[in-house]
Design an enzyme around this catalytic site. Structure first.
Site, PDB file in Angstrom:
ATOM      1  CG  LEU A 232      -1.851  -1.170   1.435  1.00 13.15           C
ATOM      2  CD1 LEU A 232      -2.603  -1.033   2.757  1.00 13.15           C
ATOM      3  CD2 LEU A 232      -2.829  -1.287   0.271  1.00 13.15           C
ATOM      4  CD  GLU A 233       4.014   3.257  -3.661  1.00 14.11           C
ATOM      5  OE1 GLU A 233       4.272   4.467  -3.855  1.00 14.11           O
ATOM      6  OE2 GLU A 233       4.369   2.360  -4.444  1.00 14.11           O
ATOM      7  CG  LEU A 234      -2.224   3.693   1.772  1.00 16.54           C
ATOM      8  CD1 LEU A 234      -2.842   3.163   3.057  1.00 16.54           C
ATOM      9  CD2 LEU A 234      -3.079   3.329   0.569  1.00 16.54           C
TER      10      LEU A 234
END
Length: 467
Positions: A232-234
Site C-alpha cells: 500500500l502506498e497511501l
C-alpha cells in the site's frame, strides 16, 4: 453487463475518453490467462526480461509527446510539465533494471565442505497493480518493472481518470517482446469488481496506490488468504520545517514548488509548513513574492504553472479546508494575482492559497488536503517543530531546511516519516526505498528493496552424495 467508464476533463468538465469495463466472466478469464502465462514466463532468464524492459522503455520514450498531452487532457497537469513525468518514469525504470541483478541475486549460505546452501528469490505469480491518476506513469513503473524483472505476470487497473496509461504501457511491453498475456489491463469504476479480482486465488500480490480508505478496502478484500500479499502506498500530510538560519528567499521558492506543483496533488506534496518565529514574518513575505509570479490557468498554455484540480469534489474538499481554517482564526495571506482571481470558467480551478495563523485544531493541518494550499505555523524551537511534524496519522515524507546540515540531519533522526529530506522535498529518488510509515502505507518500492515484495524466498540445502 459491462459498465461504461467516462473520463471527465478537469479543464472543461466535458467527457474526453470513454471505455468499456469487463463482465465478471471476462474478468475471471483475464486472471486465468495471466496465471497460465506466468507458468512459462517465470522460466525465462533475467537477461531476457531486461532486454524486454529496455525495449519497452525506448518505445515509451518515443511516444513522450503523445503521452504528455493525454496526461494534461485527462488529469489537468500543465503541459509544460507532463513530458517530464514520462521521461522520469523511463529513467526510473532504467535504474531499476540496472540494479536488478544485484537485487535478485542468490544469497549464499555458510561455506561447508560437502554442502551447497543458498537462498533464491523466486517470482510470486500474478500481480495486480491498482494505480492512481496523479502520477500514473511514475507510480506504475514502480511496480511493473520489478514485477516483470522478477518473473511475474501482471494485471493493470488504471484510474478511470487516466485510462489510456495502461493501454500505452501494455502496448509498449507487448511490442518489446513480452509473451502474450504476461501483461494485461482492464478498466473498472466499480469497487465490487476490483474486490472480486483481489479475492481471486490466482492473485498473489496486490499493489495499490491511492487513498487510505481505498487501501483499507483492498487489504480487507485480501484478508481471507494467508499467502496473498498487499503493498500500500497511501496518503500524506507532509511537513516542512524552516529553521531561522536558512536563506529565506531560496527556501520560499522551494517550498512553493513543493506545495503547489501538480496543484498540490501529490502524496508527498508539502502540506504543512512550520517556521521559526524569529523569521516567520519575513518568510511569509518571501512566499508571497513567489506566489505573485505564479500563473493559474489553462493547462495547455505552456506558460501555466498551476492547472485545475482533478474533480469538482476535490475542489470542494480543498475549499472546505481553507474555509474551516479561516473560520477558526487563520488569515488568508495570498498575494494579489490576477490569474488567481479569474481562472478559466469551466474547469475545477482552485487558486493557490497561503494561510497564516494556523494550528492543529484546523483540518488543513491534520487531514490530507491534496490541493494548492500552503498553511504556515510559527514554532519557537526545534523541539516544538519536530513534535508538531510528528503529530499526524501520516508519515510519508518530511523536510528540514537549514544551512546547518549536520544539525538538520540530527533532527531528521526524530522525524517519524519514511523519507526525510534536508534542503529538498517532493523527490522520490530511485536508489532510496519509497516507504510510508503510519497510515501512509506498508511495503516499499524503489531501490533494491523495492524488489522484495515481488518475490518469495526459497532455500536450497544440497548435500553431496556420500556414496
Amino acid at each position: 453487463m459491462a459498465e461504461t467508464i467516462t473520463t471527465i476533463s478537469p479543464n472543461t468538465n466535458k467527457p474526453v475518453v470513454e471505455r468499456k469495463g469487463l463482465t465478471d466472466g471476462e474478468l475471471k478469464d483475464l486472471t486465468a490467462r495471466s496465471a497460465k502465462a506466468f507458468q512459462s514466463f517465470k522460466k525465462t532468464t533475467l537477461a531476457g526480461r531486461k532486454a524486454i524492459v529496455k525495449r519497452a522503455l525506448e518505445l515509451i520514450t518515443a511516444k513522450e509527446d503523445v503521452l504528455a498531452k493525454e496526461i494534461t487532457e485527462q488529469m489537468g497537469r500543465p503541459i509544460a510539465y507532463t513530458g517530464k513525468e514520462v521521461s522520469t518514469a523511463v529513467m526510473r525504470g532504467e535504474y531499476l533494471s540496472k540494479i536488478s541483478e544485484e537485487a535478485l541475486a542468490d544469497t549464499p549460505g555458510e561455506t561447508q565442505e560437502g554442502f551447497n546452501r543458498y537462498i533464491r528469490k523466486v517470482p510470486l505469480g500474478v500481480v495486480l497493480v491498482l494505480f492512481p491518476w496523479n502520477y500514473p506513469y511514475l507510480t506504475l513503473i514502480n511496480s511493473i518493472v520489478p514485477a516483470i524483472l522478477s518473473g511475474n505476470s501482471v494485471i493493470l487497473k488504471p484510474s478511470p481518470q487516466t485510462p489510456t496509461v495502461a493501454e500505452h504501457i501494455t502496448s509498449a511491453f507487448n511490442e518489446a517482446g513480452l509473451p502474450k498475456d504476461v501483461m494485461q489491463y482492464f478498466h473498472c469504476g466499480d469497487f465490487s469488481q476490483i474486490e472480486k479480482l483481489v479475492k481471486a486465488p490466482e492473485i498473489q500480490l496486490v499493489c495499490f496506490t491511492g487513498s487510505v480508505p481505498g487501501g483499507l478496502a483492498v487489504q480487507k478484500a485480501a484478508s481471507d488468504s494467508v499467502s496473498k500479499r498487499v503493498g500500500l502506498e497511501l496518503g500524506g500530510k507532509d511537513p516542512a520545517y524552516i529553521r531561522s538560519d536558512v536563506d529565506l528567499a531560496w527556501a520560499a521558492e522551494e517550498i512553493v514548488d513543493g506545495a503547489i506543483f501538480n496543484s498540490g496533488q501529490s502524496c508527498c506534496s508539502i502540506e504543512r509548513v512550520y517556521v521559526d518565529e524569529k523569521v516567520h514574518d519575513d518568510f511569509v513575505k518571501e512566499l508571497q513574492m513567489v506566489l505573485a509570479g505564479y500563473k493559474l490557468g489553462n493547462p495547455f498554455d505552456k506558460t501555466t504553472h498551476v492547472g485545475p484540480v482533478v474533480s469538482k469534489r476535490s475542489a470542494e474538499t480543498i475549499k472546505s479546508h481553507i474555509q474551516d481554517a479561516v473560520s477558526k482564526g487563520a488569515v488568508d495571506a495570498t498575494p494579489k494575482n490576477s490569474t488567481f482571481d479569474s481562472p478559466p470558467p469551466d474547469g475545477n480551478y482552485v487558486a493557490p492559497t497561503l494561510l497564516t495563523g494556523v494550528n492543529h485544531s484546523m483540518t488543513v493541518m491534520t487531514e490530507e488536503t491534496f490541493g494548492p494550499v500552503i498553511p504556515v505555523m510559527k514554532v519557537s524551537s526545534d523541539a516544538e517543530a519536530i513534535a508538531l511534524m510528528n503529530d499526524c496519522q501520516f508519515g510519508l515524507t518530511a523536510s528540514i531546511w537549514s544551512k546547518d546540515v549536520a544539525k538538520a540531519n540530527e533532527l531528521a533522526d526524530d522525524v517519524e516519516a519514511g523519507t526525510v529530506f534536508v534542503n529538498r522535498c517532493d523527490y522520490p529518488a530511485p536508489d532510496l526505498a519509497w516507504v510510508g510509515w503510519k497510515d501512509s502505507g506498508k511495503g516499499q518500492t524503489l531501490s533494491k528493496f523495492g524488489f522484495d515484495q515481488f518475490s518469495k524466498l526459497k532455500s536450497y540445502h544440497i548435500k553431496n552424495c556420500p556414496k
